[in-house]
Design a protein around this motif. Structure first.
Motif, PDB file in Angstrom:
ATOM      1  N   GLU A  85      39.978 -65.151  46.875  1.00  0.00           N
ATOM      2  CA  GLU A  85      39.385 -64.079  46.092  1.00  0.00           C
ATOM      3  C   GLU A  85      37.898 -64.325  45.826  1.00  0.00           C
ATOM      4  O   GLU A  85      37.141 -63.385  45.618  1.00  0.00           O
ATOM      5  N   GLN A  86      37.503 -65.587  45.849  1.00  0.00           N
ATOM      6  CA  GLN A  86      36.079 -65.894  45.662  1.00  0.00           C
ATOM      7  C   GLN A  86      35.288 -65.642  46.939  1.00  0.00           C
ATOM      8  O   GLN A  86      34.173 -65.129  46.905  1.00  0.00           O
ATOM      9  N   PRO A  89      36.328 -61.102  48.009  1.00  0.00           N
ATOM     10  CA  PRO A  89      36.824 -60.298  46.883  1.00  0.00           C
ATOM     11  C   PRO A  89      37.546 -59.033  47.370  1.00  0.00           C
ATOM     12  O   PRO A  89      37.104 -58.386  48.325  1.00  0.00           O
ATOM     13  N   ARG A  92      43.392 -59.494  47.748  1.00  0.00           N
ATOM     14  CA  ARG A  92      44.757 -59.333  47.244  1.00  0.00           C
ATOM     15  C   ARG A  92      45.117 -57.860  47.065  1.00  0.00           C
ATOM     16  O   ARG A  92      46.266 -57.468  47.304  1.00  0.00           O
ATOM     17  N   ARG A  93      44.178 -57.063  46.663  1.00  0.00           N
ATOM     18  CA  ARG A  93      44.451 -55.633  46.533  1.00  0.00           C
ATOM     19  C   ARG A  93      44.772 -55.025  47.899  1.00  0.00           C
ATOM     20  O   ARG A  93      45.703 -54.227  48.027  1.00  0.00           O
ATOM     21  N   SER A 140      49.413 -66.251  49.265  1.00  0.00           N
ATOM     22  CA  SER A 140      48.961 -65.185  48.361  1.00  0.00           C
ATOM     23  C   SER A 140      50.129 -64.315  47.907  1.00  0.00           C
ATOM     24  O   SER A 140      50.180 -63.889  46.749  1.00  0.00           O
TER      25      SER A 140
END
Length: 402
Positions: A85-86, A89, A92-93, A140
């Protein structure tokens, strides 16, 4: 040097007492000090006692030899790869939109109608511009609370409004017949099985590396035929008969099986029987809407002089028929590991299981032909002496001898 078990136990006891108070550097330096005190073979002994790896102990020894490590941070600044996510970004969505498109609003997801494996998800995300591997996708998904699961059968169909009353009617009528020592039988057709070298689910003990082999594909055209087991279960004596047909599951086949069973029932089990109660499913050869089934029962009543009572289970509830869990389940468990290569194998495997009460199952091969298309004349239909219960949705009826 050989391991000293008493010394190993002492080190393990000491380590367990102070482990909670040591950080990562403290653990390896303590282990290195113990190893140095032991001498030759100390690394192996301390490693076995504490569970610390030998490279970790050697690193602690180097820190002791250097005069002590710098205190402060235990690891170097900036160590470790940044999270997904870093670095990316929104990953995950995007992943959740693929996994659960109906709740995430994307009804045109590329995996809407395909297998949602880790590799498939990783490929779809890569095509969308994300840099991700199948391992990262799996990790994830676990962090998001997803697990790989099969579909669970849990939604019951809406029952017929009269289902409860029908079950009560069947139970009360069966009890009445059993109290009067009149026969009560449960009938149905088991799932048709292909005859040939086809794989069946299940396991059995075989020599290692030598499993029993079968065809790679289950193609009906490659079968030597199909076995149609029609079962009859006596609820009073807990005995069962199975007729294995080769042609079609028709009312004529069901009636032929019933006649063969009744020859033994009427002579040895119920010589004075004047009534017979049959519980059956609503479909198949003994279906509720089949006039041929009722015609066969009428002929049977005329030939035997027995008044036949029939009750069908409501649609979708045939699993509650006694024969399903008193006989068919045992047959399935017994032959689930064996390829049914010939019809005789089917008969032998059916004859080996026993009912819940430990009674043997009698099986016989029926080589007769039973065509699907059979029509009844108007005279034969009118000759049926069927008496129906108006309040039971035609599920219960009687046929009297004429």
């Amino acid at each position: 040097m050989p391991h000293n078990h008493e010394l190993k136990a002492t080190i393990a006891q000491k380590y367990a007492a102070i482990e909670a108070y040591l950080d990562e550097r403290g653990r390896r330096m303590w282990a290195a000090a113990e190893s140095r005190a032991i001498g030759h073979g100390g690394d192996a002994l301390v490693s076995d006692a504490t569970g610390l790896s030998r490279p970790t102990i050697r690193k602690g020894r180097r820190e002791l030899d250097s005069g002590g490590a710098e205190f402060g941070r235990i690891r170097r600044p900036g160590a470790g790869r940044p999270g997904i996510e870093q670095s990316q970004p929104g990953f995950r969505r995007a992943l959740e939109q693929l996994v659960d498109p109906m709740t995430r609003g994307d009804r045109q997801s590329p995996l809407r109608w395909t297998c949602r494996s880790r590799r498939g998800l990783a490929a779809a995300l890569t095509n969308a511009g994300w840099k991700v591997s199948a391992m990262t996708v799996g990790r994830s998904l676990h962090e998001l609370g997803y697990r790989s699961q099969s579909v669970r059968k849990s939604h019951e169909l809406t029952p017929h409004p009269n289902s409860h009353e029908q079950f009560e009617h069947i139970n009360s009528k069966a009890d009445s017949f059993l109290q009067r020592a009149q026969p009560v039988i449960s009938v149905d057709t088991k799932k048709t099985e292909l005859i040939g070298d086809f794989k069946l689910t299940g396991w059995e003990w075989q020599p290692k590396g030598r499993p029993e082999k079968s065809l790679s594909r289950d193609v009906p055209q490659d079968a030597a035929g199909k076995a149609i087991p029609y079962g009859i279960y006596d609820m009073s004596r807990y005995e069962a008969w199975v007729s294995v047909g080769l042609d079609h599951d028709t009312p004529a086949f069901a009636m032929a099986s019933l006649r063969r069973c009744w020859e033994e029932l009427s002579t040895s089990r119920y010589p004075g029987a004047r009534e017979l109660f049959i519980t059956a499913a609503a479909g198949g050869g003994n279906g509720l809407r089949s006039p041929t089934w009722k015609q066969g029962l009428q002929h049977f009543a005329d030939e035997t002089g027995v008044r036949v009572h029939v009750s069908h289970f409501p649609p979708g509830t045939c699993k509650w028929n006694k024969i399903e869990h008193r006989l068919f389940c045992h047959i399935t468990q017994h032959w689930r590991r064996k390829p049914l290569q010939v019809f005789e194998t089917v008969v032998d495997l059916i004859g080996n299981p026993r009912t819940d009460a430990g009674r043997p199952v009698k099986a016989k091969l029926d080589k007769s032909k039973y065509p699907k298309q059979m029509t009844e004349s108007d005279d034969e239909l009118e000759a049926q002496s069927v008496r129906r219960d108006e309040s039971s949705d035609d599920w219960n009826y009687e046929l009297h001898p004429q």
